[in-house]
Scaffold this active site. Structure first.
Site, PDB file in Angstrom:
ATOM      1  N   HIS A   1       1.163   6.712  -2.653  1.00 28.52           N
ATOM      2  CA  HIS A   1       0.306   5.651  -2.078  1.00 28.52           C
ATOM      3  C   HIS A   1      -1.147   5.202  -3.410  1.00 28.52           C
ATOM      4  O   HIS A   1      -1.799   6.051  -3.993  1.00 28.52           O
ATOM      5  CB  HIS A   1      -0.709   5.749  -1.171  1.00 28.52           C
ATOM      6  CG  HIS A   1      -1.511   5.019  -0.014  1.00 28.52           C
ATOM      7  ND1 HIS A   1      -0.691   4.494   0.987  1.00 28.52           N
ATOM      8  CD2 HIS A   1      -2.084   4.167  -0.288  1.00 28.52           C
ATOM      9  CE1 HIS A   1      -1.448   3.991   1.390  1.00 28.52           C
ATOM     10  NE2 HIS A   1      -2.378   3.244   0.962  1.00 28.52           N
TER      11      HIS A   1
ATOM     12  N   GLU B   1      -2.143   8.926  -0.990  1.00 24.71           N
ATOM     13  CA  GLU B   1      -3.786   8.181   0.111  1.00 24.71           C
ATOM     14  C   GLU B   1      -4.861   8.761   0.016  1.00 24.71           C
ATOM     15  O   GLU B   1      -5.603   8.788  -0.592  1.00 24.71           O
ATOM     16  CB  GLU B   1      -2.563   7.738   1.338  1.00 24.71           C
ATOM     17  CG  GLU B   1      -3.774   6.294   1.710  1.00 24.71           C
ATOM     18  CD  GLU B   1      -3.173   6.478   3.361  1.00 24.71           C
ATOM     19  OE1 GLU B   1      -3.537   5.021   3.817  1.00 24.71           O
ATOM     20  OE2 GLU B   1      -2.465   7.072   3.815  1.00 24.71           O
TER      21      GLU B   1
ATOM     22  N   ARG C   1       5.929   4.015   5.696  1.00 25.55           N
ATOM     23  CA  ARG C   1       5.718   3.725   7.744  1.00 25.55           C
ATOM     24  C   ARG C   1       5.567   2.959   7.791  1.00 25.55           C
ATOM     25  O   ARG C   1       6.293   1.919   7.527  1.00 25.55           O
ATOM     26  CB  ARG C   1       4.449   4.867   7.434  1.00 25.55           C
ATOM     27  CG  ARG C   1       2.991   4.031   6.491  1.00 25.55           C
ATOM     28  CD  ARG C   1       1.975   4.937   6.862  1.00 25.55           C
ATOM     29  NE  ARG C   1       1.085   4.378   6.744  1.00 25.55           N
ATOM     30  CZ  ARG C   1      -0.370   4.985   5.721  1.00 25.55           C
ATOM     31  NH1 ARG C   1      -0.488   6.028   5.488  1.00 25.55           N
ATOM     32  NH2 ARG C   1      -1.351   4.131   5.521  1.00 25.55           N
ATOM     33  N   ASP C   2       4.990   2.369   9.120  1.00 26.98           N
ATOM     34  CA  ASP C   2       5.443   1.111   9.520  1.00 26.98           C
ATOM     35  C   ASP C   2       4.098   0.358   8.874  1.00 26.98           C
ATOM     36  O   ASP C   2       3.262  -0.191   9.656  1.00 26.98           O
ATOM     37  CB  ASP C   2       5.084   1.374  11.390  1.00 26.98           C
ATOM     38  CG  ASP C   2       3.946   2.421  11.818  1.00 26.98           C
ATOM     39  OD1 ASP C   2       3.508   3.123  11.004  1.00 26.98           O
ATOM     40  OD2 ASP C   2       3.407   2.269  13.420  1.00 26.98           O
ATOM     41  N   GLU C   3       3.990   0.025   7.887  1.00 23.05           N
ATOM     42  CA  GLU C   3       3.169  -0.643   8.065  1.00 23.05           C
ATOM     43  C   GLU C   3       3.445  -1.610   5.844  1.00 23.05           C
ATOM     44  O   GLU C   3       3.988  -2.531   6.389  1.00 23.05           O
ATOM     45  CB  GLU C   3       1.252  -0.078   6.692  1.00 23.05           C
ATOM     46  CG  GLU C   3       0.629  -1.028   6.479  1.00 23.05           C
ATOM     47  CD  GLU C   3      -0.518   0.636   6.743  1.00 23.05           C
ATOM     48  OE1 GLU C   3      -1.719  -0.465   6.002  1.00 23.05           O
ATOM     49  OE2 GLU C   3      -0.912   1.343   7.248  1.00 23.05           O
TER      50      GLU C   3
ATOM     51  N   ASP D   1      -5.261  -2.350  -2.964  1.00 23.84           N
ATOM     52  CA  ASP D   1      -4.925  -1.729  -3.538  1.00 23.84           C
ATOM     53  C   ASP D   1      -4.577  -2.234  -4.358  1.00 23.84           C
ATOM     54  O   ASP D   1      -4.732  -1.630  -5.641  1.00 23.84           O
ATOM     55  CB  ASP D   1      -4.111  -1.119  -2.439  1.00 23.84           C
ATOM     56  CG  ASP D   1      -4.187  -0.190  -1.456  1.00 23.84           C
ATOM     57  OD1 ASP D   1      -4.714  -1.118  -0.322  1.00 23.84           O
ATOM     58  OD2 ASP D   1      -3.802   0.680  -1.086  1.00 23.84           O
TER      59      ASP D   1
ATOM     60  N   ASP E   1       0.670  -0.816  -0.337  1.00 21.47           N
ATOM     61  CA  ASP E   1      -0.131  -0.238   0.194  1.00 21.47           C
ATOM     62  C   ASP E   1       0.726   1.212   0.266  1.00 21.47           C
ATOM     63  O   ASP E   1       0.455   1.681  -0.613  1.00 21.47           O
ATOM     64  CB  ASP E   1      -0.860  -0.528   1.405  1.00 21.47           C
ATOM     65  CG  ASP E   1      -0.025   0.163   2.541  1.00 21.47           C
ATOM     66  OD1 ASP E   1       0.724  -0.885   2.800  1.00 21.47           O
ATOM     67  OD2 ASP E   1      -0.258   0.927   3.119  1.00 21.47           O
TER      68      ASP E   1
ATOM     69  N   TRP F   1     -11.706  -5.839  -2.122  1.00 22.45           N
ATOM     70  CA  TRP F   1     -10.530  -5.918  -0.872  1.00 22.45           C
ATOM     71  C   TRP F   1     -10.014  -7.638  -1.445  1.00 22.45           C
ATOM     72  O   TRP F   1      -9.244  -8.052  -2.030  1.00 22.45           O
ATOM     73  CB  TRP F   1      -9.988  -6.400   0.476  1.00 22.45           C
ATOM     74  CG  TRP F   1      -9.577  -3.896   0.387  1.00 22.45           C
ATOM     75  CD1 TRP F   1      -8.806  -4.125   0.779  1.00 22.45           C
ATOM     76  CD2 TRP F   1     -10.196  -3.118   0.653  1.00 22.45           C
ATOM     77  NE1 TRP F   1      -8.491  -2.713   1.304  1.00 22.45           N
ATOM     78  CE2 TRP F   1      -9.481  -2.296   0.827  1.00 22.45           C
ATOM     79  CE3 TRP F   1     -11.494  -3.066  -0.316  1.00 22.45           C
ATOM     80  CZ2 TRP F   1      -9.920  -0.795   1.261  1.00 22.45           C
ATOM     81  CZ3 TRP F   1     -11.807  -1.633  -0.284  1.00 22.45           C
ATOM     82  CH2 TRP F   1     -10.661  -0.971   0.143  1.00 22.45           C
TER      83      TRP F   1
END
Length: 947
Positions: free
Chosen positions: A741, A720, A443-445, A452, A439, A505
């Site tokens: 994103h 995003e 960052r912390d992902e 997506d 995605d 999704w």
């Protein structure tokens, strides 16, 4: 005539991949011929083709899109192949050789899994001395290291890829890599060293800041080195307890937090290793494409911020890392911190949440190239701390890291903002197609969110050859489904998330493989994924049956139209479109895809079953959501878009729903309010339903919310949120706000399909035939698109000259055809390749206001005067905001209607989307009809400017 792009499973010269039944593909070009009449494929064990193991002979049945090789593959074997093509004009050509090499196959592993006898927090290097005493013919290494690894032999890095063994559902399967190490191994003493890092296997990773040790709590290595000698004998070096370990110079590594590398650390103490029982059943030859440095960037500027920071501006939001030349003395501690934007001129990265995104290097005083090993960053700006002496930007290089895919598409227009938007989507794909379709990369992902990937998959396949990339992702997706009764997780790999099953999704299970099949014409992707596709729809059907909803999907968790602007709950932005409608629409859509896939695979009964199911769902939706006069009960942009795109509208009411969508957009100021579900289909639906002008308006809007708003704010990737950065340059929030994103970059699929008109056809997939339907608009002067499809190179160009004539140029590749639709054309006036179309001998016909022409391979130039004007002049039917944005039109308005200049800005903001005639009926700006008519005459002399 030339034959190019020889690929096996759509990979160039794959080494050590799990190939299954290999499918060979190629492209023929540089010929005046139109069609392939025959082809021959030969496969040999040597590059000179003396030891041939397969010869198709001259055959009319060889499809350049995918020829399945009917031989049993042997392990540890390199196969060479070449193709000869015969054309309809007598041309004959034979390709240069290509190759593929198998890995271990079903051969048992002689090596053992080993782990160092060190604290599990210490990053290790595992090593082994070995001696070679014969003349070497070749050497291979078969390696899997957990979490991540890099292998060196005699001090040199092996291979050009990084972050191996890549990212997948480690608890389900493990992939090993094969390396050709023939040039690394030497006669005499050799040393193999494998450095291990945490990665997502045992490091912090996953949702909500991540958790540690999701898949394992110990470093582990499995390695077999096979050295083949010229006398035909082999020497095998395997991981076992004779290997030793030492502490690495990497003191810390984390995908999210970065890396600390101490070059002064010189502890060479040898520690024992021990065997660890990870088994071999889950091991599989690789599916992941190599993750490589695809390109490099130099800093465009060194910034010295108001806060006293030294910051490198790379000029582009990119993914990878900075490599630099160390020129600092021993003991100097250099720290690079990575961020996406500046705030008030200062370095900023609060939107990365808990991710530290740092690289710290403790210098040993030696001049050397420095880079991280087991992490990556998403960034444009790099804050440099601890550098001693003058910082030379030439010492720093941005290494752009993503899966090794060929770029296949490009679009350029007369509008530089649109060109930047295309590049932003392309860079979003580069940044997020790093083994899994993440995605976001910063960052912390950084997780493989299925929604997506699904909405962007069409654009992805235009931009790059994404077949192998999505094939691996699909394999992972099915592995995650297997023990979840067909439910598709929110992310793949699922990491630390247990939930899933959301519409849009989960529909990645059906939509992605169907898009891949449509683009590449290889039904093997449907064969690989069909159980996954069917299981997903069966999961929905069970939920439907158990709830008694009678062919509506009304249960479970759903993201809805995620991040849409018409929702009421900012804390959970599912948008304003009823979630049950969206989920039921995807139920219908995915069931229909399963039916089509089953038909392609020759499963007639299954196809009929799921087509019946899809029709039942469609009927239920119509009963629930449409009035007897055809009104859709949900008056949102996304509901209308989805209803049209997924063919949910009763046929007799299609025109009404299309008009309702146009009216809805006008009421919304001709600005989008859509989220993840509505946005990908918005412009496509408009252009397919007589509202191409509105589609271009949405594309060209520059104010929030719009695609070009981010471009005008300096974005170099897709955001995003529609307003990730506010007009004053302040970030709109930090909780969930990525500047890289790619989901909204799905507008680029419309640019390929509608602006350029390059559309695949379901019954001739792989672009063997296309519908060529460019739709120009007066607000763009020219468009030029190229697309290296699975069938060959397509080009589509158009321009509008000063007299308003349309000019087109098309290239149709060898062995392909196109149905061209020329908009607003009269058959008798069309010129093609310098002669009247009617006299050209081509099959052409008038189709209402358009002309349809059947084209074969070749270069075609077309021009004509359109029956509708393509150079517009202003009128009182134009939106008030558009009239006021043109200085000449504005001066005419103010001269005739002076009170316009006194309208407050907030009033114009509220009514600016209305035409002047509509505003003239409002009490605050009464304008007599005769004045409006006079204005029309004056405004007709002012042309709408090209952009």
């Amino acid at each position: 005539m030339k034959i190019i792009n020889l690929k096996t499973n759509r990979i160039t010269n794959p080494l050590g991949f799990d190939l299954g039944k290999p499918r060979l593909s190629f492209i023929t070009c540089e010929t005046e011929a139109k069609k392939q009449t025959a082809a021959q494929i030969q496969v040999a064990l040597d590059i000179h083709f003396t030891d041939i193991v397969f010869n198709s002979g001259k055959s009319q049945d060889i499809d350049s899109l995918a020829f399945e090789l009917p031989i049993e593959l042997k392990p540890y074997t390199r196969y060479f192949w070449q193709v000869t093509v015969w054309a309809d004009n007598g041309d004959v050509a034979t390709s240069d050789p290509a190759w593929f090499e198998t890995a271990k196959g079903e051969e048992q592993w002689e090596a053992s899994w080993i782990t160092p006898e060190l604290d599990k927090s210490i990053e290790p290097v595992l090593m082994k001395d070995f001696k070679i005493e014969k003349e070497i013919e070749s050497a291979r290494a078969y390696v899997c290291g957990l979490g991540l690894y890099e292998i060196e032999i005699n001090g040199d890095k092996v291979g050009n890829e990084y972050l191996t063994p890549h990212f997948n559902a480690y608890h389900k399967w493990l992939q090993y890599q094969t390396y050709d190490i023939s040039e690394h191994v030497k006669n005499g003493q050799n040393m193999v060293e494998v450095m291990l890092g945490n990665g997502l296997y045992k490091g912090r990773f996953g949702f909500d800041g991540g958790t540690s040790e999701i898949y394992g709590d110990k470093f582990a290595l499995l390695c077999e080195i096979v050295v083949t000698f010229k006398d035909g004998t082999n020497q095998l070096i395997t991981t076992d307890t004779t290997w030793t370990a030492r502490k690495s110079n990497i003191l810390e590594s984390s995908i999210y937090d970065g890396e600390v590398y101490d070059a002064t650390f010189n502890d060479r103490t040898a520690y024992n290793v021990q065997e660890i029982d990870l088994g071999f059943d889950q091991l599989k030859a690789r599916l992941s494409l190599p993750v490589v440095i695809k390109e490099t960037l130099q800093p465009i500027e060194v910034l010295y911020t108001p806060a006293g920071e030294t910051v490198l501006d790379m000029g582009q939001n990119m993914v990878g890392w900075i490599q630099f030349k160390n020129r600092t003395p021993k003991g100097a501690e250099i720290t690079l911190e990575y961020g996406e934007l500046l705030q008030e001129g200062n370095f900023y990265r609060e939107n990365l949440r808990t991710a530290q995104a740092k690289f710290t290097y403790i210098s040993n005083g030696e001049e050397t190239l420095v880079r991280p090993h087991f992490t990556f960053y998403g960034f444009r700006y790099v804050k440099v701390s601890g550098w001693q002496g003058e910082l030379n930007p030439d010492d720093f290089t941005g290494c752009v890291l993503y899966s090794d895919m060929d770029q296949t598409g490009h679009i350029e227009t007369s509008n530089p903002l649109v060109n930047r938007l295309f590049l932003n989507a392309l860079w979003g794909q580069k940044g997020n197609f790093l083994d899994v379709p993440t995605d976001c990369p910063q960052r912390d992902e950084r997780m493989g969110w299925t929604g997506d990937a699904q909405v962007f998959s069409g654009t992805a396949c235009f931009n790059m050859d994404s077949y192998a990339f999505f094939s691996k992702y699909g394999y992972d997706l099915w592995k995650e489904q297997e023990d979840k009764a067909g439910m598709v997780p929110m992310v793949v790999p699922a990491t630390n998330i247990n939930g899933g099953g959301s519409s849009a999704w989960g529909d990645a299970a059906t939509i992605i493989p169907w898009n891949v099949y449509l683009h590449y014409g290889d039904k093997a992707i449907l064969g690989q994924q069909f159980d996954s596709m069917k299981a997903w729809v069966d999961y929905i059907k069970r939920a439907d049956d158990e709830s008694g909803s009678k062919r509506l999907w009304t249960t479970g968790f759903h993201f809805g139209d995620w991040l849409a602007l018409d929702g009421e709950n900012p804390n959970f932005p599912t948008g304003g479109t009823e979630v049950n409608f969206i989920s039921s629409a995807y139920y219908c859509y995915s069931a229909g895809i399963v039916a089509k896939a089953a038909k392609v695979l020759g499963m007639g009964d299954v196809s009929e079953e799921y087509e019946k199911l899809s029709n039942e769902v469609r009927t239920a939706i119509q009963d629930e959501y449409f009035t007897k006069n055809g009104r859709l009960a949900l008056n949102t942009q996304t509901a209308l878009i989805v209803a049209l795109f997924m063919e949910l509208v009763p046929e007799e009411f299609t025109e009404r729903i299309a008009n309702d969508l146009r009216a809805k957009l006008k009421n919304d100021g001709n600005h989008l309010k859509t989220g993840f579900v509505g946005t990908p289909y918005l412009c496509r639906v408009l252009s397919e339903n007589e509202s191409n002008d509105v589609a271009y308006t949405l594309l060209l809007n520059k104010d929030y919310p719009s695609w070009l708003y981010a471009v005008t704010m300096g974005a170099t990737t897709i955001w995003e949120r529609w307003n990730s950065v506010l007009p004053d340059g302040k970030i709109s929030g930090t909780d969930m706000n990525s500047l890289n994103h790619y989901a909204y970059g799905s507008i680029v699929e419309w640019m390929y399909r509608t602006m350029a008109g390059i559309n695949p056809v379901e019954d001739q997939p792989g672009f063997r035939h296309i519908n060529l339907t460019p739709q120009p608009n007066s607000r763009i002067n020219h468009v030029k698109a190229s697309f290296q499809s699975a069938a060959g190179l397509y080009e589509s160009q158009w321009s509008i000259d000063e007299e308003g004539n349309l000019h087109f140029a098309f290239t149709i590749p060898f062995n392909a055809t196109a149905t061209l639709v020329l908009p607003d054309a009269a058959l008798q006036t069309v010129l093609i390749n310098g002669q009247l179309l009617e006299e050209s001998g081509l099959s052409a016909q008038q189709m209402h206001e358009n002309v349809q022409v059947e084209l074969e391979s070749g270069v075609w130039e077309v021009s004509y005067t359109p029956t509708n004007a393509y150079i517009e002049s202003y009128s009182t039917e134009f939106a008030l905001s558009e009239l006021l944005s043109n200085e000449e039109a504005k001066s005419i308005l103010v001269a005739k209607v002076p009170q316009i200049s006194m309208l407050p800005e907030d009033m114009i903001g509220k009514v600016g989307h209305l035409s002047l005639r509509e505003v003239a009926n409002k009490p605050f700006l009464p304008v007599p009809r005769e004045v409006l008519d006079e204005l029309d005459g004056m405004l007709a002399k002012v042309q709408v400017r090209f952009e």
